[in-house]
Design a protein around this motif. Sequence first.
Motif, PDB file in Angstrom:
ATOM      1  N   PRO A  41      37.627  15.172  70.419  1.00 37.86           N
ATOM      2  CA  PRO A  41      37.382  14.097  71.388  1.00 37.86           C
ATOM      3  C   PRO A  41      37.612  12.731  70.751  1.00 37.86           C
ATOM      4  N   LEU A  42      38.069  11.789  71.549  1.00 41.71           N
ATOM      5  CA  LEU A  42      38.289  10.447  71.025  1.00 41.71           C
ATOM      6  C   LEU A  42      36.973   9.803  70.596  1.00 41.71           C
ATOM      7  N   LYS A  43      35.940  10.023  71.399  1.00 42.16           N
ATOM      8  CA  LYS A  43      34.621   9.491  71.081  1.00 42.16           C
ATOM      9  C   LYS A  43      33.588  10.573  71.380  1.00 42.16           C
ATOM     10  N   VAL A  44      32.988  11.122  70.346  1.00 44.11           N
ATOM     11  CA  VAL A  44      31.961  12.144  70.551  1.00 44.11           C
ATOM     12  C   VAL A  44      30.785  11.548  71.316  1.00 44.11           C
ATOM     13  N   SER A  45      30.524  10.271  71.105  1.00 43.65           N
ATOM     14  CA  SER A  45      29.394   9.623  71.765  1.00 43.65           C
ATOM     15  C   SER A  45      29.559   9.538  73.277  1.00 43.65           C
ATOM     16  N   SER A  46      30.778   9.675  73.778  1.00 42.36           N
ATOM     17  CA  SER A  46      30.988   9.602  75.226  1.00 42.36           C
ATOM     18  C   SER A  46      30.771  10.956  75.905  1.00 42.36           C
ATOM     19  N   LEU A  47      30.558  11.996  75.122  1.00 45.87           N
ATOM     20  CA  LEU A  47      30.312  13.327  75.684  1.00 45.87           C
ATOM     21  C   LEU A  47      28.823  13.514  75.940  1.00 45.87           C
ATOM     22  N   PRO A  48      28.465  14.431  76.847  1.00 41.02           N
ATOM     23  CA  PRO A  48      27.037  14.732  77.019  1.00 41.02           C
ATOM     24  C   PRO A  48      26.466  15.226  75.693  1.00 41.02           C
ATOM     25  N   PRO A  49      25.231  14.873  75.377  1.00 40.22           N
ATOM     26  CA  PRO A  49      24.673  15.279  74.087  1.00 40.22           C
ATOM     27  C   PRO A  49      24.360  16.775  74.035  1.00 40.22           C
ATOM     28  N   ILE A  50      24.456  17.327  72.849  1.00 36.70           N
ATOM     29  CA  ILE A  50      23.982  18.686  72.615  1.00 36.70           C
ATOM     30  C   ILE A  50      22.467  18.601  72.527  1.00 36.70           C
ATOM     31  N   LEU A  51      21.779  19.572  73.112  1.00 38.31           N
ATOM     32  CA  LEU A  51      20.316  19.539  73.086  1.00 38.31           C
ATOM     33  C   LEU A  51      19.825  19.475  71.646  1.00 38.31           C
ATOM     34  N   SER A  52      18.772  18.676  71.438  1.00 38.15           N
ATOM     35  CA  SER A  52      18.233  18.510  70.084  1.00 38.15           C
ATOM     36  C   SER A  52      16.768  18.111  70.145  1.00 38.15           C
ATOM     37  N   GLY A  53      16.150  18.059  68.972  1.00 38.83           N
ATOM     38  CA  GLY A  53      14.767  17.583  68.854  1.00 38.83           C
ATOM     39  C   GLY A  53      13.790  18.366  69.706  1.00 38.83           C
ATOM     40  N   THR A  96      34.037  23.254  79.858  1.00 43.26           N
ATOM     41  CA  THR A  96      35.383  22.873  79.419  1.00 43.26           C
ATOM     42  C   THR A  96      35.690  23.296  77.994  1.00 43.26           C
ATOM     43  N   SER A  97      34.679  23.801  77.281  1.00 44.28           N
ATOM     44  CA  SER A  97      34.861  24.272  75.906  1.00 44.28           C
ATOM     45  C   SER A  97      33.557  24.924  75.461  1.00 44.28           C
ATOM     46  N   LEU A  98      33.546  25.458  74.253  1.00 44.24           N
ATOM     47  CA  LEU A  98      32.331  26.040  73.697  1.00 44.24           C
ATOM     48  C   LEU A  98      31.226  24.991  73.572  1.00 44.24           C
ATOM     49  N   ARG A  99      31.592  23.750  73.350  1.00 42.57           N
ATOM     50  CA  ARG A  99      30.600  22.680  73.231  1.00 42.57           C
ATOM     51  C   ARG A  99      29.729  22.573  74.478  1.00 42.57           C
ATOM     52  N   SER A 100      30.317  22.778  75.641  1.00 43.98           N
ATOM     53  CA  SER A 100      29.578  22.678  76.904  1.00 43.98           C
ATOM     54  C   SER A 100      28.378  23.621  76.945  1.00 43.98           C
ATOM     55  N   CYS A 101      28.467  24.750  76.272  1.00 45.55           N
ATOM     56  CA  CYS A 101      27.388  25.745  76.284  1.00 45.55           C
ATOM     57  C   CYS A 101      26.107  25.205  75.656  1.00 45.55           C
ATOM     58  N   PHE A 102      26.256  24.229  74.769  1.00 50.51           N
ATOM     59  CA  PHE A 102      25.106  23.701  74.031  1.00 50.51           C
ATOM     60  C   PHE A 102      24.642  22.346  74.578  1.00 50.51           C
ATOM     61  N   GLU A 103      25.259  21.894  75.623  1.00 53.29           N
ATOM     62  CA  GLU A 103      24.823  20.669  76.295  1.00 53.29           C
ATOM     63  C   GLU A 103      23.678  20.974  77.246  1.00 53.29           C
ATOM     64  N   GLY A 104      23.482  22.244  77.531  1.00 53.43           N
ATOM     65  CA  GLY A 104      22.400  22.729  78.381  1.00 53.43           C
ATOM     66  C   GLY A 104      21.797  23.967  77.754  1.00 53.43           C
ATOM     67  N   LEU A 105      21.169  24.788  78.570  1.00 50.17           N
ATOM     68  CA  LEU A 105      20.456  25.958  78.058  1.00 50.17           C
ATOM     69  C   LEU A 105      21.310  27.218  77.971  1.00 50.17           C
ATOM     70  N   HIS A 106      22.541  27.155  78.382  1.00 55.99           N
ATOM     71  CA  HIS A 106      23.375  28.358  78.404  1.00 55.99           C
ATOM     72  C   HIS A 106      23.469  29.018  77.036  1.00 55.99           C
ATOM     73  N   GLY A 107      23.542  28.251  75.971  1.00 59.47           N
ATOM     74  CA  GLY A 107      23.637  28.799  74.625  1.00 59.47           C
ATOM     75  C   GLY A 107      22.413  29.601  74.209  1.00 59.47           C
ATOM     76  N   THR A 108      21.286  29.401  74.877  1.00 60.06           N
ATOM     77  CA  THR A 108      20.080  30.180  74.555  1.00 60.06           C
ATOM     78  C   THR A 108      20.105  31.530  75.244  1.00 60.06           C
ATOM     79  N   GLU A 109      20.827  31.629  76.333  1.00 63.88           N
ATOM     80  CA  GLU A 109      20.816  32.833  77.167  1.00 63.88           C
ATOM     81  C   GLU A 109      21.959  33.784  76.860  1.00 63.88           C
ATOM     82  N   CYS A 110      22.999  33.282  76.222  1.00 63.14           N
ATOM     83  CA  CYS A 110      24.233  34.052  76.072  1.00 63.14           C
ATOM     84  C   CYS A 110      24.524  34.310  74.599  1.00 63.14           C
ATOM     85  N   SER A 111      24.506  35.569  74.206  1.00 63.47           N
ATOM     86  CA  SER A 111      24.741  35.895  72.798  1.00 63.47           C
ATOM     87  C   SER A 111      26.184  35.611  72.389  1.00 63.47           C
TER      88      SER A 111
END
Length: 150
Positions: A41-53, A96-111
Amino acid sequence: MQSWISRRWTVSLVLAAATAISYAQWTNPADDIPAYHSDAPLKVSSLPPILSGAELSGENFRYPWQVNVYQQAAKVSSVLYQLPCNCRCDRALGHTSLRSCFEGLHGTECSTCAKEGLFAYQQTKAGKTPAQIRAAIGRHEYESMPLESQ
């Protein structure tokens, strides 16, 4: 007259069936690659954040590996952006990519997503490029990733 119309419909149906059958023979499911971006991505900061904290707690984060995978995904965010997700969440969820899975809860549900995320992190740390990781994901090398030992 009725016989002529009947024959015409029969011929039309046979031609339609033959067209459908011949089309299927020329398609290759292996060519159907899930969505990803070919460049960082041109600017990672312009993408939705990956869940954290504090977002990495609650009933969706019951296992330590879930938190760990999200933490690692955040460290290689731009790499995940360039990788497909083989669970086909691009179709079902519009990812739109693997990154999208970690912007929400999908990465917790899908092995599949979790294993690909962990695999991407480890391969990046081993010096692999996103293109090399993408090819390895295409070969399903991520499938042997042990989530529970994370």
